[in-house]
Design a protein around this motif. Structure first.
Motif, mmCIF file in Angstrom:
data_model
loop_
_atom_site.group_PDB
_atom_site.id
_atom_site.type_symbol
_atom_site.label_atom_id
_atom_site.label_comp_id
_atom_site.label_asym_id
_atom_site.label_seq_id
_atom_site.Cartn_x
_atom_site.Cartn_y
_atom_site.Cartn_z
ATOM 1 N N GLN A 1 0.874 -1.289 0.054
ATOM 2 C CA GLN A 1 -0.013 -0.152 -0.316
ATOM 3 C C GLN A 1 0.758 1.632 0.273
ATOM 4 O OE1 GLN A 1 -1.910 0.733 3.451
ATOM 5 N NE2 GLN A 1 -0.593 -0.352 5.034
ATOM 6 N N LEU A 2 0.149 2.309 -0.305
ATOM 7 C CA LEU A 2 0.712 4.078 -0.917
ATOM 8 C C LEU A 2 0.630 4.662 0.639
ATOM 9 C CD1 LEU A 2 -0.223 4.483 -4.250
ATOM 10 C CD2 LEU A 2 2.435 3.963 -3.881
ATOM 11 N N TYR A 3 -0.628 4.524 1.363
ATOM 12 C CA TYR A 3 -0.791 5.081 2.415
ATOM 13 C C TYR A 3 -0.578 4.849 4.148
ATOM 14 C CZ TYR A 3 -1.274 7.708 -3.017
ATOM 15 O OH TYR A 3 -1.457 8.712 -3.277
ATOM 16 N N GLY A 4 -0.837 3.761 4.203
ATOM 17 C CA GLY A 4 -0.497 3.021 5.292
ATOM 18 C C GLY A 4 -2.121 3.537 5.996
ATOM 19 N N TYR B 1 9.027 6.963 3.053
ATOM 20 C CA TYR B 1 7.862 8.061 2.237
ATOM 21 C C TYR B 1 6.790 8.363 2.295
ATOM 22 C CZ TYR B 1 13.324 7.866 0.452
ATOM 23 O OH TYR B 1 14.276 8.200 0.082
ATOM 24 N N VAL B 2 5.823 7.382 3.335
ATOM 25 C CA VAL B 2 4.207 7.777 3.652
ATOM 26 C C VAL B 2 4.486 8.600 3.682
ATOM 27 C CG1 VAL B 2 4.994 6.729 5.863
ATOM 28 C CG2 VAL B 2 2.413 6.122 3.895
ATOM 29 N N ASP B 3 4.772 9.385 4.664
ATOM 30 C CA ASP B 3 4.128 10.613 4.718
ATOM 31 C C ASP B 3 4.273 12.029 4.083
ATOM 32 O OD1 ASP B 3 3.382 10.271 7.564
ATOM 33 O OD2 ASP B 3 4.973 10.972 8.810
ATOM 34 N N GLN B 4 5.451 12.102 2.846
ATOM 35 C CA GLN B 4 5.514 12.583 2.084
ATOM 36 C C GLN B 4 4.108 12.620 1.010
ATOM 37 O OE1 GLN B 4 9.521 13.030 0.175
ATOM 38 N NE2 GLN B 4 8.637 13.467 -2.107
ATOM 39 N N ILE C 1 -2.637 2.673 17.462
ATOM 40 C CA ILE C 1 -1.973 1.990 16.810
ATOM 41 C C ILE C 1 -0.631 2.574 16.474
ATOM 42 C CG2 ILE C 1 0.111 1.153 14.486
ATOM 43 C CD1 ILE C 1 -2.853 0.432 12.970
ATOM 44 N N GLU C 2 0.745 2.518 17.472
ATOM 45 C CA GLU C 2 1.821 2.917 18.013
ATOM 46 C C GLU C 2 3.250 2.962 16.979
ATOM 47 O OE1 GLU C 2 2.784 5.210 19.666
ATOM 48 O OE2 GLU C 2 1.258 4.852 21.360
ATOM 49 N N TRP C 3 3.192 4.125 15.648
ATOM 50 C CA TRP C 3 4.162 3.001 14.499
ATOM 51 C C TRP C 3 5.439 4.184 14.317
ATOM 52 C CZ3 TRP C 3 5.055 5.494 9.285
ATOM 53 C CH2 TRP C 3 5.354 4.649 8.570
ATOM 54 N N ASN C 4 6.470 3.647 14.425
ATOM 55 C CA ASN C 4 7.604 4.819 14.287
ATOM 56 C C ASN C 4 8.874 4.648 13.195
ATOM 57 O OD1 ASN C 4 6.710 6.483 16.784
ATOM 58 N ND2 ASN C 4 6.913 4.139 18.123
ATOM 59 N N VAL C 5 8.523 5.554 12.238
ATOM 60 C CA VAL C 5 9.561 4.865 10.716
ATOM 61 C C VAL C 5 9.453 6.218 10.989
ATOM 62 C CG1 VAL C 5 10.305 4.127 8.473
ATOM 63 C CG2 VAL C 5 8.020 2.777 10.573
ATOM 64 N N PRO C 6 11.032 5.628 10.898
ATOM 65 C CA PRO C 6 11.399 7.579 10.376
ATOM 66 C C PRO C 6 11.485 8.464 8.756
ATOM 67 C CG PRO C 6 13.783 6.200 11.634
ATOM 68 C CD PRO C 6 12.721 5.329 11.398
ATOM 69 N N GLN C 7 10.840 9.365 9.154
ATOM 70 C CA GLN C 7 10.538 9.554 8.029
ATOM 71 C C GLN C 7 11.379 10.324 6.868
ATOM 72 O OE1 GLN C 7 6.880 9.429 6.458
ATOM 73 N NE2 GLN C 7 7.603 7.306 8.013
ATOM 74 N N GLN C 8 11.664 10.510 5.311
ATOM 75 C CA GLN C 8 12.840 11.271 4.730
ATOM 76 C C GLN C 8 12.153 11.958 3.671
ATOM 77 O OE1 GLN C 8 15.400 8.812 3.107
ATOM 78 N NE2 GLN C 8 15.408 7.443 5.204
ATOM 79 N N SER C 9 12.170 12.233 2.746
ATOM 80 C CA SER C 9 11.249 13.458 1.699
ATOM 81 C C SER C 9 12.499 12.637 0.542
ATOM 82 C CB SER C 9 11.129 14.567 2.186
ATOM 83 O OG SER C 9 12.032 15.311 2.236
ATOM 84 N N HIS C 10 11.568 13.302 -0.763
ATOM 85 C CA HIS C 10 12.650 13.359 -1.880
ATOM 86 C C HIS C 10 12.855 14.444 -2.363
ATOM 87 C CE1 HIS C 10 11.327 9.186 -2.640
ATOM 88 N NE2 HIS C 10 10.251 9.365 -2.845
#
Length: 309
Positions: A254-257, A277-280, A300-309
């Protein structure tokens, strides 16, 4: 004079507290499926304070009792409750399932739509909106009885407490099938319902109904939803949920979780494509960060560090 005024205010305050207490008791009884005792409590509260709120709850409770006499009573209290109500909420309230085939319901719809339009502007496609509102009620209408029994099912170790639930489940299935057939015909005729055409409340009904449909049907009509979204006429979350679900069903990520599963009785997001990149991606379509969505919606606790292109 001052003492008289203070006395009247004190009595009014006591009546308010007593009325609210009766309302709370009635709400609790209704949640347990005890409709007649709940109706008695609502009636006592209404005798103390004839408010639209209490009248509305009495109308919904009477409608859930399904008899002709109770339907008549439901319409009586509903008309009183809606005198100064300019919303469309009553038109998609599942408590009123037993009323929507009655000719008097059409009058309720006409009046509420007219009042809503006087404040919010024209509903461009009233016919489509009316159909969608009724579909929402049919989709959700048996869930009052069904959900009470489903809770008992869990409490009873996998057994329903009454065989009466089985015809209710059969009616849920019948309504689901009829709703889908009718919705597909309307989509073929009008296209995807947009907020500007039928109001956001009615447009939500299309996504609700099609969510129960087979994969093939959702694939067929998803482009309509996607086009409406690209034109700013469909909510981002509605688009994201259907997009994600189709991807998961096709064996992709999936793209948006928005899609999740259960592991050890806890919700866990299904695999996400490049989760860093999901938050982007979510921001690009107008959604909040995934960590906020998952926490607020599902805990739900979800902690994946986010990046941007």
């Amino acid at each position: 004079m001052k003492r008289t005024l203070l006395f009247c205010l004190a009595m009014w305050s006591v009546a308010q507290v007593t009325s609210q207490s009766l309302m709370d008791q009635a709400d609790s009884l209704k949640a347990q499926g005890l409709l007649m005792p709940a109706l008695e409590k609502y009636g006592m509260a209404f005798g103390q304070q004839q408010s639209p709120e209490i009248s509305y709850k009495m109308a919904g409770t009477c409608a859930l009792l399904w008899t002709k006499q109770m339907r008549d009573t439901a319409f009586f209290f509903l008309r009183y409750a809606l005198q100064d109500n300019y919303s469309l909420e009553p038109l998609h309230d599942p408590d009123f399932l037993s009323l929507i085939e009655d000719p008097r319901w059409t009058s309720i719809e006409d009046i509420q739509m007219s009042k809503y339009e006087s404040v919010n502007g024209s509903i461009k496609n009233k016919t489509f909106a009316r159909e969608l509102f009724r579909m929402i009620i049919r989709d959700q209408g048996f869930m009052y009885a069904g959900n009470i029994e489903r809770r008992k099912y869990m409490q009873n170790g996998g057994y329903f407490s009454t065989p009466a639930i089985f015809p209710v489940l059969a009616m849920e299935e019948k309504n689901l099938q009829e709703n889908q057939k009718r919705l597909f015909g309307l989509l073929d005729q009008y296209g995807w319902p947009t907020a500007s055409e039928v109001t956001e409340y009615a447009a939500a009904g299309a996504a609700l109904i099609i969510n129960h449909a087979a994969y093939e049907d959702r694939v067929k009509y998803f482009p309509m939803l996607e086009e409406a979204f690209n034109q700013g006429e469909a909510q981002p979350l509605r688009y994201a949920k259907m997009k994600d679900r189709l991807l998961i069903e096709e064996g992709k990520q999936q793209l948006y979780g928005t899609q999740y599963t259960f592991e050890r009785a806890e919700r866990v997001p299904l695999p996400i494509h490049e989760p860093q990149y999901v938050d982007q991606r979510r921001a690009e379509i107008g959604l909040e960060p995934l960590v906020v969505y998952l926490k607020e919606r599902f805990g739900i606790e979800w902690n994946v560090p986010q990046q941007s292109h």
